[in-house]
Write an enzyme that holds these catalytic residues in place. Structure first.
Site, PDB file in Angstrom:
ATOM      1  N   GLU A   6       0.873  -1.164   0.000  1.00 41.00           N
ATOM      2  CA  GLU A   6       0.000   0.000   0.000  1.00 41.00           C
ATOM      3  C   GLU A   6       0.920   1.226   0.000  1.00 41.00           C
ATOM      4  O   GLU A   6       1.818   1.320   0.838  1.00 41.00           O
ATOM      5  CB  GLU A   6      -0.878   0.009   1.259  1.00 41.00           C
TER       6      GLU A   6
ATOM      7  N   ARG B  58       5.207 -12.749   9.670  1.00 42.29           N
ATOM      8  CA  ARG B  58       5.874 -11.457   9.483  1.00 42.29           C
ATOM      9  C   ARG B  58       7.264 -11.520  10.066  1.00 42.29           C
ATOM     10  O   ARG B  58       7.514 -12.258  11.014  1.00 42.29           O
ATOM     11  CB  ARG B  58       5.153 -10.368  10.278  1.00 42.29           C
TER      12      ARG B  58
ATOM     13  N   LYS C 237       4.274   0.790   9.852  1.00 38.63           N
ATOM     14  CA  LYS C 237       4.379   2.065   9.126  1.00 38.63           C
ATOM     15  C   LYS C 237       3.816   3.215   9.949  1.00 38.63           C
ATOM     16  O   LYS C 237       4.297   4.335   9.857  1.00 38.63           O
ATOM     17  CB  LYS C 237       3.658   1.958   7.786  1.00 38.63           C
TER      18      LYS C 237
HETATM   19  P1  ATP Z   1       2.271  -2.035   8.137  1.00 36.23           P
HETATM   20  O1  ATP Z   1       1.392  -2.920   8.965  1.00 36.23           O
HETATM   21  O2  ATP Z   1       3.623  -1.796   8.670  1.00 36.23           O
HETATM   22  O3  ATP Z   1       1.580  -0.799   7.661  1.00 36.23           O
HETATM   23  P2  ATP Z   1       1.520  -3.484   5.857  1.00 36.23           P
HETATM   24  O4  ATP Z   1       1.498  -4.953   5.979  1.00 36.23           O
HETATM   25  O5  ATP Z   1       0.220  -2.795   5.916  1.00 36.23           O
HETATM   26  O6  ATP Z   1       2.573  -2.890   6.840  1.00 36.23           O
HETATM   27  P3  ATP Z   1       1.743  -3.328   3.044  1.00 36.23           P
HETATM   28  O7  ATP Z   1       2.195  -2.178   2.233  1.00 36.23           O
HETATM   29  O8  ATP Z   1       0.322  -3.685   3.010  1.00 36.23           O
HETATM   30  O9  ATP Z   1       2.220  -3.044   4.525  1.00 36.23           O
HETATM   31  O10 ATP Z   1       2.653  -4.593   2.768  1.00 36.23           O
HETATM   32  C1  ATP Z   1       2.948  -5.095   1.503  1.00 36.23           C
HETATM   33  C2  ATP Z   1       3.310  -6.538   1.632  1.00 36.23           C
HETATM   34  O11 ATP Z   1       4.424  -6.697   2.512  1.00 36.23           O
HETATM   35  C3  ATP Z   1       2.171  -7.332   2.230  1.00 36.23           C
HETATM   36  O12 ATP Z   1       2.018  -8.514   1.483  1.00 36.23           O
HETATM   37  C4  ATP Z   1       2.615  -7.606   3.634  1.00 36.23           C
HETATM   38  O13 ATP Z   1       2.079  -8.810   4.099  1.00 36.23           O
HETATM   39  C5  ATP Z   1       4.137  -7.643   3.505  1.00 36.23           C
HETATM   40  N1  ATP Z   1       4.762  -7.259   4.773  1.00 36.23           N
HETATM   41  C6  ATP Z   1       4.580  -6.119   5.464  1.00 36.23           C
HETATM   42  N2  ATP Z   1       5.271  -6.133   6.612  1.00 36.23           N
HETATM   43  C7  ATP Z   1       5.910  -7.329   6.662  1.00 36.23           C
HETATM   44  C8  ATP Z   1       6.775  -7.962   7.604  1.00 36.23           C
HETATM   45  N3  ATP Z   1       7.131  -7.367   8.737  1.00 36.23           N
HETATM   46  N4  ATP Z   1       7.245  -9.190   7.305  1.00 36.23           N
HETATM   47  C9  ATP Z   1       6.913  -9.796   6.157  1.00 36.23           C
HETATM   48  N5  ATP Z   1       6.103  -9.260   5.238  1.00 36.23           N
HETATM   49  C10 ATP Z   1       5.588  -8.049   5.472  1.00 36.23           C
HETATM   50 MG    MG Z   2      -1.366  -3.428   4.604  1.00 29.79          MG
END
Ligand code: ATP
Ligand code: MG
Length: 569
Positions: A49, A273, A283
């Protein structure tokens, strides 16, 4: 240091005797599905995102998705999951693309979920026509109340049984902008008593009069994640939709939408994760650090963001190796920052040229050096890589050494410089300290030493033993620099189960700036991003804040894991 979280059954390469082994459970599934003929090729995607910068957690997902595509000669798309106009910006889109490229990956297709808004709208209309979706007038709060809890069933919305015609009319008018934000939603008609809360008539569309970074003001209704993600995967014919464990409970819904729409049905697989000690990864928290100026931006070298790690001096190879070694499984775990640093150090040791730099200078005057004489000494660039050759460094009668490398009254076992004692200067001569010059406050400001001309290159002519070797730079040739040393962002390994706010655990000493550092002149023209070792001090990287007059270097990582040691004390 934590052992890498290896996945079953073994990391060994297959050979004739052993059956094929799988590096992780996802690749095992893929192998089986290729063998059974379910798929003939593999398509994955990385779906960020664009509401922030990528961090090391994202790197795990990037390495997994792009790595699988490479390994199976398949395809990996980059798809921006941009369904929330309020938080998303083009700045983030650009940085995400830059970071993925820097990590060493190239996407096959670039997509935006917002490109599918028309298709998603048509699909929503289809579900209404099939009696599987309805417009609901409950407020957000009422919707939550009606949903029930894990222990209590939900209650059906009074709007659940609207006619198809009424729903079509209302949904069309939602789109046309007739209703204010939050006044109505489109919901899937599934099961208000499902044990899975996500299945209790989830919201598919909400009204939001907000300008979208790509579609502008074209839309005032926006699809929810759950009504977007699976369908986007389906449109792109993603075979394996890999996501993190928090989406496990969303999978039934992912499947339900694909089935109800009778569209191509990708397989969602969840993995754990990445969490790292002594830092934050969400984030939301990273954004707070940036906007409230606890750090100097998304690329502050203390941040776990990809751009922060890059500025700090991390190599993409080290990050990729780390991601590969921690493996992929379904168990949530906390990985030691030390492990990431281990792989970095391992690589920098092989590739980083060595230089001498003095961070806290102390002047040394060689009283028996011929005044004005300059000698060039040979220094090996990288003992790990003889092919990198050597360089010439100037030596003269006035030098800088580290303040820490001198003690007036040394404890037993101190092999560096002290009054009356001898030490070896790296690539240079033995010197002996004869006089200690102090200022009016009793601070040591200068040492008067003599050098032994017989010891050039650090060799003893008579077998006399000198245990300590210290680094130095020639005072008249030294270039000035600012050096920034870093410690972890947090004072605790993990915030889980701790009272208070995360700001309570911010390390006040995460940044130490040394302004009066002296570097050997060979470093005068190195570019931003240049990585090297300062002998005995660690690995460093030239920062973009550098100017003609003043270089700035970041310490990427120490030579040894001093933090882990300090923690144990
Ligand atoms: P945050 O919760 O920090 O905002 P998010 O998961 O919402 O992170 P996205 O931009 O939606 O962030 O993530 C893009 C991809 O990266 C998704 O498929 C997510 O599952 C993966 N991802 C995000 N954080 C991690 C992590 N700590 N470990 C592994 N994969 C991750
Ligand atoms: Mg997300």
């Amino acid at each position: 240091m934590a052992a890498p979280e290896n996945t079953s059954p073994s990391e060994a390469e297959p050979n004739e005797k052993t059956p094929p082994v799988y590096r992780d459970f996802i690749r095992k599934i893929i192998d089986e599905e290729l063998a059974s003929g379910k798929h003939s090729s593999i398509i994955t995607r990385f779906p960020p995102e664009p509401n922030g910068y990528l961090h090391i957690g994202h790197a795990k997902s990037i390495c997994l998705n792009f790595g699988i595509a490479q390994q199976y000669h398949g395809q990996c798309n980059l798809r921006f999951d941009d369904t929330n106009p309020v938080k998303e910006e083009n700045e983030y889109v650009d940085s995400i693309m830059e970071d993925i490229r820097w990590l060493g990956f190239t996407w096959d297709e670039l997509h935006y979920a917002s490109d599918y808004f028309h298709q998603l709208y048509d699909w929503a209309v289809q579900l209404i026509q099939k009696g599987k979706a309805y417009v609901c007038d409950l407020s957000g709060e009422e919707t939550r109340e009606y949903r029930g809890t894990l222990n209590t069933p939900g209650k059906e919305s009074p709007y659940r049984n609207r006619s198809v015609e009424e729903n079509l009319d209302l949904f069309q008018r939602m789109k046309a902008g007739e209703f204010p934000d939050g006044s109505r939603t489109l919901r899937a008609k599934i099961d208000m008593s499902s044990p899975n809360l996500n299945m209790r008539d989830p919201v598919m569309y909400r009204i939001l009069h907000a300008t979208h970074h790509r579609t502008g003001d074209e839309w005032c209704i926006y699809p929810m994640y759950d009504f977007t993600h699976g369908q986007s995967d389906s449109i792109e014919r993603i075979t394996h939709s890999l996501c993190t464990l928090e989406f496990e409970n969303h999978r039934p819904l992912y499947d339900w939408f694909c089935d109800a729409l009778e569209i191509y049905h990708p397989r969602q697989i969840e993995f754990s994760r990445l969490n790292l000690t002594h830092t934050v990864m969400s984030k939301r928290l990273l954004l707070k650090l940036v906007t409230e100026k606890y750090v100097h931006g998304w690329d502050d070298p203390r941040m776990p963001t990809i751009c922060g790690l890059r500025r700090r001096g991390y190599t993409p190879e080290a990050i990729r190796t780390f991601c590969e070694k921690i493996g992929v499984n379904k168990m949530d775990s906390l990985v030691e920052m030390g492990l990431l640093e281990f792989y970095l150090r391992d690589q920098l040791n092989l590739i980083a040229p060595r230089f001498m730099a003095v961070l806290k200078p102390l002047k040394v005057v060689l009283t028996n050096w011929e005044p004005g004489k300059i000698e060039m000494l040979e220094a090996i660039n990288n003992p790990e890589r003889p092919e990198d050759g050597s360089r010439q460094i100037p030596f003269s009668g006035e030098l800088f050494i580290e303040q820490d490398d001198f003690m007036e009254t040394p404890p037993k076992g101190y092999f560096r410089l002290s009054p009356g004692k001898e030490v070896r200067l790296r690539w240079g001569y033995y010197i002996r300290c004869n006089d200690v010059i102090k200022d009016e406050n009793g601070n040591v400001v200068e040492l008067h030493c003599t050098y032994d001309p017989q010891t050039r290159g650090g060799q003893s002519p008579d077998g006399r033993k000198v245990k300590g070797t210290i680094h130095w730079v020639s005072a008249q040739h030294a270039i000035n620099a600012e050096v920034r040393l870093y410690n972890p962002l947090l004072t605790v390994p993990s915030l889980t189960d701790l009272p208070g706010e995360f700001l309570d655990y911010l390390n006040p000493d995460s940044l130490q700036v040394l302004k009066n550092c002296k570097l050997e002149p060979s470093l005068a023209d190195v570019p931003e991003g240049f990585r090297c070792q300062f002998e005995r001090l660690g690995y460093f990287c030239c920062d973009p804040d550098s100017t003609e007059e003043n270089k700035v270097f970041n310490r990427t990582v120490t030579l040894k894991d001093s933090w882990a040691k300090a923690q144990k004390k």
